[in-house]
Write an enzyme that holds these catalytic residues in place. Structure first.
Site, mmCIF file in Angstrom:
data_model
loop_
_atom_site.group_PDB
_atom_site.id
_atom_site.type_symbol
_atom_site.label_atom_id
_atom_site.label_comp_id
_atom_site.label_asym_id
_atom_site.label_seq_id
_atom_site.Cartn_x
_atom_site.Cartn_y
_atom_site.Cartn_z
ATOM 1 N N ASP A 8 -1.566 0.177 -1.231
ATOM 2 C CA ASP A 8 -0.108 0.373 -1.359
ATOM 3 C C ASP A 8 0.320 1.158 -2.616
ATOM 4 O O ASP A 8 1.291 0.771 -3.287
ATOM 5 C CB ASP A 8 0.614 -0.987 -1.326
ATOM 6 C CG ASP A 8 0.404 -1.737 -0.013
ATOM 7 O OD1 ASP A 8 -0.374 -1.253 0.834
ATOM 8 O OD2 ASP A 8 0.999 -2.817 0.172
ATOM 9 N N ASP A 48 2.189 0.082 3.105
ATOM 10 C CA ASP A 48 3.189 -0.877 3.579
ATOM 11 C C ASP A 48 4.196 -0.065 4.405
ATOM 12 O O ASP A 48 4.727 0.946 3.916
ATOM 13 C CB ASP A 48 3.854 -1.525 2.347
ATOM 14 C CG ASP A 48 4.282 -2.955 2.570
ATOM 15 O OD1 ASP A 48 3.645 -3.671 3.375
ATOM 16 O OD2 ASP A 48 5.268 -3.383 1.920
ATOM 17 N N HIS A 50 7.217 -0.787 6.870
ATOM 18 C CA HIS A 50 8.137 -1.722 7.521
ATOM 19 C C HIS A 50 9.200 -1.001 8.344
ATOM 20 O O HIS A 50 9.772 0.002 7.893
ATOM 21 C CB HIS A 50 8.857 -2.570 6.476
ATOM 22 C CG HIS A 50 7.965 -3.447 5.654
ATOM 23 N ND1 HIS A 50 7.057 -4.320 6.204
ATOM 24 C CD2 HIS A 50 7.858 -3.603 4.305
ATOM 25 C CE1 HIS A 50 6.433 -4.967 5.232
ATOM 26 N NE2 HIS A 50 6.883 -4.547 4.076
ATOM 27 N N LYS A 108 0.465 -1.118 7.652
ATOM 28 C CA LYS A 108 0.602 -2.563 7.884
ATOM 29 C C LYS A 108 2.039 -2.971 7.679
ATOM 30 O O LYS A 108 2.813 -2.230 7.051
ATOM 31 C CB LYS A 108 -0.294 -3.336 6.916
ATOM 32 C CG LYS A 108 0.126 -3.131 5.462
ATOM 33 C CD LYS A 108 -0.851 -3.762 4.511
ATOM 34 C CE LYS A 108 -0.442 -3.562 3.072
ATOM 35 N NZ LYS A 108 0.813 -4.222 2.683
ATOM 36 N N CYS A 153 -0.410 -7.839 -2.404
ATOM 37 C CA CYS A 153 -1.212 -7.127 -1.409
ATOM 38 C C CYS A 153 -2.653 -6.884 -1.853
ATOM 39 O O CYS A 153 -3.562 -6.914 -1.023
ATOM 40 C CB CYS A 153 -0.509 -5.841 -1.012
ATOM 41 S SG CYS A 153 1.025 -6.195 -0.118
HETATM 42 C C1 VGL Z 1 3.804 -5.928 -1.412
HETATM 43 C C2 VGL Z 1 5.545 -7.417 -1.503
HETATM 44 C C3 VGL Z 1 5.997 -6.985 -0.282
HETATM 45 C C4 VGL Z 1 2.594 -5.349 -2.081
HETATM 46 C C5 VGL Z 1 4.249 -5.491 -0.187
HETATM 47 O O1 VGL Z 1 2.203 -4.206 -1.764
HETATM 48 O O2 VGL Z 1 2.018 -6.044 -2.951
HETATM 49 N N1 VGL Z 1 4.449 -6.897 -2.064
HETATM 50 N N2 VGL Z 1 5.345 -6.025 0.362
HETATM 51 ZN ZN ZN Z 2 6.202 -5.168 2.090
#
Ligand code: VGL
Ligand code: ZN
Length: 208
Positions: A8, A48, A50, A108, A153
């Protein structure tokens, strides 16, 4: 065969993003040195990803503020600011990350009803992304994990790698990672260590 998992490293988790991790952008130069090290036969980046209105967003829960606990599908869930929405700048990998050297991007967090901190499976452990089977098929025996955020993550991805890829050795690269809170980072490192994940520095890779 040794692989690198960059977790991420996206605009959304860097200063100026929607869920900024302190010094999140500092991991980019370190990640690029790891990418260029020649030590990895395979490099994967998670993203990430969404949909708008994802169930992890505080904005999807009337009366909830970001960073409060809430509920998602009957389970406790941290309420996040809207972040890494598909096809927005916030969700793009950091522009200075050497993306052309990345072999696979694993998205994801698409399911609006469950969060997915790990690059390998949803938080409820129901749905797998397929990444563990893929890395197993590639013959990965050693996986180094780093990126954002250490306390979410990165930690869950490292632990799931160990649980889901038979026989794999997992190392966490500390200086190529940053977390949301110092306490969260300390707890995450202790938990990874306890599980048998080695805590290393990029220098151990580059000089190893
Ligand atoms: C993450 C919170 C929500 C991360 C992703 O990449 O650590 N943290 N979504
Ligand atoms: Zn997230």
């Amino acid at each position: 065969m040794r692989a690198l998992l960059l977790v991420d490293i996206q605009n959304g988790f860097c200063p100026g993003g929607n869920l900024p991790v302190p010094e999140g952008d500092k991991v980019v130069a370190v990640a690029n040195r790891l990418i260029d090290s020649g030590k990895y036969q395979f490099i994967v980046a998670s993203q990430d990803w969404h949909p708008p209105g994802h169930g992890s967003f505080a904005s999807s829960h009337p009366g909830k503020q970001p960073f409060e606990m809430g509920e998602l599908a009957g389970k406790p869930q941290m309420m996040w600011p809207d972040h890494c929405v598909q096809y927005t700048l916030d969700s793009e990998l950091h522009p200075e990350l050497k993306a052309e050297e990345i072999d696979l991007i694993q998205q994801k967090g698409e399911d609006p009803r469950v969060d997915s901190y790990s690059a390998f499976r949803d938080n409820d452990h129901d749905a797998s992304t397929g990444l563990s089977d893929f890395l197993e098929d590639q013959g990965v025996t050693d996986l180094d994990v780093c990126g954002l955020a250490t306390d979410y993550c990165v930690k869950f991805s490292a632990i799931d790698a160990l649980d889901m890829i038979p026989g794999v050795r997992v190392r966490f690269i500390e200086d190529a990672s940053r977390g949301i809170t110092p306490e969260g980072v300390a707890t995450a490192i202790a938990e990874m260590k306890f599980r048998g994940i080695a805590i290393i520095d990029s220098r151990d890779v580059l000089e190893g």
